[in-house]
Design a protein around this motif. Sequence first.
Motif, short mmCIF file in Angstrom:
data_model
loop_
_atom_site.label_atom_id
_atom_site.label_comp_id
_atom_site.label_asym_id
_atom_site.label_seq_id
_atom_site.Cartn_x
_atom_site.Cartn_y
_atom_site.Cartn_z
N ALA A 171 22.25 -21.79 -14.30
CA ALA A 171 21.98 -23.14 -13.81
C ALA A 171 22.57 -24.19 -14.75
CB ALA A 171 20.47 -23.35 -13.67
N TYR A 172 23.39 -25.05 -14.19
CA TYR A 172 24.01 -26.16 -14.93
C TYR A 172 23.69 -27.46 -14.20
CZ TYR A 172 27.22 -22.94 -17.44
OH TYR A 172 27.76 -21.96 -18.22
N GLU A 173 23.47 -28.52 -14.95
CA GLU A 173 23.21 -29.82 -14.31
C GLU A 173 24.51 -30.38 -13.75
OE1 GLU A 173 20.78 -33.97 -15.07
OE2 GLU A 173 21.01 -32.54 -16.71
N PRO B 167 31.30 -15.55 -8.88
CA PRO B 167 31.71 -15.21 -7.51
C PRO B 167 30.91 -15.95 -6.43
CG PRO B 167 30.61 -13.34 -8.56
CD PRO B 167 30.75 -14.39 -9.60
N TYR B 168 29.68 -16.38 -6.78
CA TYR B 168 28.84 -17.09 -5.82
C TYR B 168 28.38 -18.42 -6.40
CZ TYR B 168 28.59 -12.48 -3.69
OH TYR B 168 28.91 -11.28 -3.13
N VAL B 169 28.20 -19.40 -5.50
CA VAL B 169 27.75 -20.72 -5.93
C VAL B 169 26.61 -21.17 -5.02
CG1 VAL B 169 28.45 -23.12 -6.36
CG2 VAL B 169 30.11 -21.27 -6.65
N LEU B 170 25.53 -21.65 -5.64
CA LEU B 170 24.40 -22.20 -4.90
C LEU B 170 24.45 -23.71 -5.04
CD1 LEU B 170 21.70 -21.71 -3.34
CD2 LEU B 170 20.58 -21.60 -5.58
N TRP C 191 17.55 -15.58 -14.93
CA TRP C 191 17.88 -16.99 -14.65
C TRP C 191 18.16 -17.63 -16.00
CZ3 TRP C 191 17.31 -20.17 -10.09
CH2 TRP C 191 17.44 -21.54 -10.33
N ALA C 192 19.33 -18.23 -16.15
CA ALA C 192 19.69 -18.87 -17.42
C ALA C 192 19.97 -20.35 -17.20
CB ALA C 192 20.91 -18.18 -18.02
N HIS C 193 19.20 -21.19 -17.88
CA HIS C 193 19.41 -22.64 -17.84
C HIS C 193 20.37 -22.99 -18.98
CE1 HIS C 193 17.38 -26.88 -17.59
NE2 HIS C 193 18.66 -26.89 -17.28
N VAL C 194 21.60 -23.32 -18.63
CA VAL C 194 22.63 -23.61 -19.64
C VAL C 194 22.74 -25.11 -19.81
CG1 VAL C 194 25.00 -23.13 -20.37
CG2 VAL C 194 23.88 -21.60 -18.74
N VAL D 266 25.62 -15.86 -9.92
CA VAL D 266 25.59 -17.10 -9.15
C VAL D 266 25.61 -18.31 -10.07
CG1 VAL D 266 24.27 -18.45 -7.44
CG2 VAL D 266 24.20 -15.94 -7.37
N LEU D 267 26.45 -19.27 -9.73
CA LEU D 267 26.43 -20.57 -10.40
C LEU D 267 25.53 -21.47 -9.58
CD1 LEU D 267 27.46 -22.94 -12.20
CD2 LEU D 267 29.37 -23.17 -10.59
N TYR D 268 24.54 -22.07 -10.22
CA TYR D 268 23.68 -23.04 -9.54
C TYR D 268 23.89 -24.40 -10.18
CZ TYR D 268 19.42 -25.53 -8.14
OH TYR D 268 18.54 -26.46 -7.67
N SER D 269 24.50 -25.28 -9.41
CA SER D 269 24.74 -26.64 -9.88
C SER D 269 23.63 -27.51 -9.29
CB SER D 269 26.10 -27.10 -9.35
OG SER D 269 26.29 -28.45 -9.61
N TYR D 270 22.71 -27.93 -10.17
CA TYR D 270 21.55 -28.68 -9.65
C TYR D 270 21.65 -30.16 -9.98
CZ TYR D 270 19.61 -28.81 -14.39
OH TYR D 270 19.42 -29.04 -15.74
N ASN D 271 20.99 -30.95 -9.15
CA ASN D 271 20.88 -32.39 -9.38
C ASN D 271 19.42 -32.78 -9.26
OD1 ASN D 271 23.70 -32.96 -9.69
ND2 ASN D 271 23.91 -32.56 -7.50
N GLY D 272 18.84 -33.12 -10.36
CA GLY D 272 17.44 -33.55 -10.33
C GLY D 272 16.48 -32.42 -10.67
N MET D 273 15.48 -32.74 -11.46
CA MET D 273 14.54 -31.75 -11.96
C MET D 273 13.62 -31.20 -10.87
SD MET D 273 14.02 -29.89 -14.49
CE MET D 273 15.35 -30.46 -15.50
N LYS D 274 13.25 -32.03 -9.90
CA LYS D 274 12.35 -31.58 -8.84
C LYS D 274 12.99 -30.41 -8.07
CE LYS D 274 9.39 -33.58 -5.28
NZ LYS D 274 9.68 -33.13 -3.94
N GLN D 275 14.24 -30.60 -7.69
CA GLN D 275 14.98 -29.57 -6.95
C GLN D 275 15.15 -28.31 -7.83
OE1 GLN D 275 19.17 -30.18 -6.63
NE2 GLN D 275 19.33 -29.08 -4.69
N TYR D 276 15.44 -28.55 -9.10
CA TYR D 276 15.62 -27.45 -10.04
C TYR D 276 14.35 -26.59 -10.15
CZ TYR D 276 16.30 -24.85 -14.34
OH TYR D 276 16.40 -23.81 -15.24
N ILE D 277 13.21 -27.23 -10.36
CA ILE D 277 11.94 -26.52 -10.51
C ILE D 277 11.65 -25.70 -9.25
CG2 ILE D 277 9.41 -26.77 -10.79
CD1 ILE D 277 10.91 -27.45 -13.39
#
Length: 190
Positions: free
Chosen positions: A150-152, A169-172, A114-117, A17-28
Amino acid sequence: MNSKMNQLFEEQKSVHVLYSYNGMKQYIEQVVSFIQNGVMAGDYIILIENDRVYPIIQKELSRRLNEEKLKFVHFVNNYDFYYSSGSYHPPAITEYFTKMVQPYVEKKISFRSWAHVEWSSMKDPLHLIEDFEKIVDEAVNTLSFPLICAYEGEKMPDFLRTILMETHPYVLFEDNLIISEQYQQIEEVK
């Protein structure tokens, strides 16, 4: 964490899964939820994270999990992980990862990762990320484990976003798990 994602992890282990996050609160919130759900499902967690964010995650986890459950979480410094050979070198990273998961695989212990890239700090060419993500995608399928990368989101240039959509194959996105239409499964090299 997304119930659709938890269901997916139960139905099939090989989930990249690719997790494209915005903001640290949501990420945590997402990473803590991912860890908590994994531990409750009986999985070990390999958390590849930076040493600035890890204490925040650990503090939140200690509120939700007892000491026994916290032992299921294996922290790996993401800088050491991605730069184990002194530079961002996909074969060296793969070797490091393989050594790290070998005990779980050999003992048939269920795990998720879980990998924070943090590519924005990388001075290396972005095509290396593509090479690495292709290798990782193959590992997820071969070793059969769930992995979230996880990518910002807001710092991602379009061409990197395209590379990531093609290799996951999957995106969050926020709380929606979607199937990437751009995903290209890697043909096995003969």
